[in-house]
Design an enzyme around this catalytic site. Sequence first.
Site, PDB file in Angstrom:
ATOM      1  N   ASP A 170       0.811  -1.219   0.000  1.00  0.00           N
ATOM      2  CA  ASP A 170       0.000   0.000   0.000  1.00  0.00           C
ATOM      3  C   ASP A 170       0.839   1.260   0.000  1.00  0.00           C
ATOM      4  O   ASP A 170       0.421   2.298  -0.526  1.00  0.00           O
ATOM      5  CB  ASP A 170      -0.914   0.033   1.231  1.00  0.00           C
ATOM      6  CG  ASP A 170      -1.919  -1.101   1.253  1.00  0.00           C
ATOM      7  OD1 ASP A 170      -1.957  -1.880   0.273  1.00  0.00           O
ATOM      8  OD2 ASP A 170      -2.654  -1.214   2.251  1.00  0.00           O
ATOM      9  N   ASP A 254      -2.645   5.532  -2.801  1.00  0.00           N
ATOM     10  CA  ASP A 254      -2.015   4.351  -2.216  1.00  0.00           C
ATOM     11  C   ASP A 254      -1.284   3.633  -3.345  1.00  0.00           C
ATOM     12  O   ASP A 254      -1.815   3.509  -4.466  1.00  0.00           O
ATOM     13  CB  ASP A 254      -3.052   3.407  -1.607  1.00  0.00           C
ATOM     14  CG  ASP A 254      -3.561   3.876  -0.246  1.00  0.00           C
ATOM     15  OD1 ASP A 254      -3.297   5.037   0.138  1.00  0.00           O
ATOM     16  OD2 ASP A 254      -4.271   3.079   0.419  1.00  0.00           O
ATOM     17  N   HIS A 303      -7.584  -0.345  -4.117  1.00  0.00           N
ATOM     18  CA  HIS A 303      -6.467  -1.231  -4.425  1.00  0.00           C
ATOM     19  C   HIS A 303      -6.839  -2.189  -5.554  1.00  0.00           C
ATOM     20  O   HIS A 303      -7.839  -2.891  -5.491  1.00  0.00           O
ATOM     21  CB  HIS A 303      -5.971  -1.981  -3.185  1.00  0.00           C
ATOM     22  CG  HIS A 303      -5.544  -1.044  -2.082  1.00  0.00           C
ATOM     23  ND1 HIS A 303      -5.359  -1.458  -0.781  1.00  0.00           N
ATOM     24  CD2 HIS A 303      -5.272   0.284  -2.100  1.00  0.00           C
ATOM     25  CE1 HIS A 303      -5.004  -0.418  -0.034  1.00  0.00           C
ATOM     26  NE2 HIS A 303      -4.947   0.655  -0.819  1.00  0.00           N
ATOM     27  N   ASP A 305      -5.227  -4.871  -6.868  1.00  0.00           N
ATOM     28  CA  ASP A 305      -4.683  -6.222  -7.004  1.00  0.00           C
ATOM     29  C   ASP A 305      -5.599  -7.360  -6.566  1.00  0.00           C
ATOM     30  O   ASP A 305      -5.200  -8.525  -6.626  1.00  0.00           O
ATOM     31  CB  ASP A 305      -3.326  -6.332  -6.300  1.00  0.00           C
ATOM     32  CG  ASP A 305      -3.330  -5.754  -4.900  1.00  0.00           C
ATOM     33  OD1 ASP A 305      -4.391  -5.296  -4.441  1.00  0.00           O
ATOM     34  OD2 ASP A 305      -2.258  -5.744  -4.258  1.00  0.00           O
ATOM     35  N   CYS A 407      -0.702  -7.984  -1.109  1.00  0.00           N
ATOM     36  CA  CYS A 407      -0.798  -6.837  -0.205  1.00  0.00           C
ATOM     37  C   CYS A 407       0.244  -6.882   0.911  1.00  0.00           C
ATOM     38  O   CYS A 407       0.807  -5.852   1.288  1.00  0.00           O
ATOM     39  CB  CYS A 407      -2.184  -6.777   0.436  1.00  0.00           C
ATOM     40  SG  CYS A 407      -3.548  -6.544  -0.707  1.00  0.00           S
TER      41      CYS A 407
END
Length: 423
Positions: A170, A254, A303, A305, A407
């Site tokens: 992140d 992020d 995010h 991913d 992550c």
Amino acid sequence: MLRVRCLRGGSRGAEAAHLIGAMLGRTMTGWVQRTFQSTSSAAAAQQHCAAEDEHVTEPVQQECPVCSYNEWDPLEEVIVGRAENAQVPPFTAEVKANTYEKHWPFYQQHGGQSFPVDHLKKAVAEIEEMCNILRHEGVIVRRPEPIDWSVEYKTPDFTSSGMYAAMPRDILMIVGNEIIEAPMAWRARFFEYRAYRPLIKEYFRKGAKWTTAPKPTMANELYDEEYPIRSVEDRHKLASQGRFVTTEHEPCFDAADFIRAGKDIFVQRSQVTNYMGIEWMRRHLAPEYKIHTISFKDPNPMHIDATFNIIGPGLVLSNPDRPCSQIDMFKKAGWTIVKPPTPMIPDDHPLWMSSKWLSMNVLMLDEKRVMVDANESSIHKMFESLGIKTVKVSIRHANSLGGGFHCWTSDIRRRGTLQSYLH
């Protein structure tokens, strides 16, 4: 300074002049000696300081330990996060917008306090085992510093306590030999970079580039304090309107909203990454890298991913529940689009910060090896069908803190070169 007064008259004047001359001679001789000694000492000191400066700031004459261009080249060194001392973030507007309604009572009750202690202990143990397996696979593992995240801090614009250093993906983005510190968008994560600074300074001393993106003030103007969410339907409607809890008051992002494929880097506008943040990154990395903004049918984008995870050259996992609006761009480039199977995580397992799709949040060790959750047998079969060996690890309790393998890591070094994969 020696003062000299003119003297007049006969022998007494001559004697005085002779005396003054002798004094001047001794004074000048002493001054020259002292000056020479001082200059020599200064020169020696400068050489000593120069040697110290060289030791501190000049890159060591060796291969830079930081180098990563994509998500799949052979992994050699990685940072793995820490669950120790993790705190539930205070229930602010930006946290509310990124979490689901069923978990709001949890935040209202525990915000600013530790995550459930027993759960946290299990998460710590899982991540330790993950580190051991990575080492067994030949990867160097580095860890951030343990920090007391319960300490309250105050800036001119807000007051908050911290959260954790669990998800290095992140906050750190590696582009070639450059470490980019993301500015973040949650107030509870404002000082998260402190856990990583000892490592970053070490890499910098060994030759890595180090960039810190502009730190936002995180004043009230950065957030839509009246962001109207009450249901999933509200979220879909707001997302379709391009409305997010973060405004364009100042850049924020992020690092986990970006995903790399050599010279092409893909990013989404999300609840924590705004267009100003994307534009900062675009200008910073141009002209060598191209930033592509892509979007998804996602009611709660945060995010990229667990929505769009690139696992090889021209090979991407694309979440079937969150289709990519620009998928034709990848198909025209000849990419293989793989839709991962439905996650197997039980409904009663607490996922306070994420969805079940952490099953596709995998870490590639190289093109033929992937670290994947031991409990997700259906995705094991998917990878086997692609000719990719699965390295199975269970991190169910660590998942609850908001991340999967991708992550929980930031790949510092992968053995590969900069290439273009989008033709």
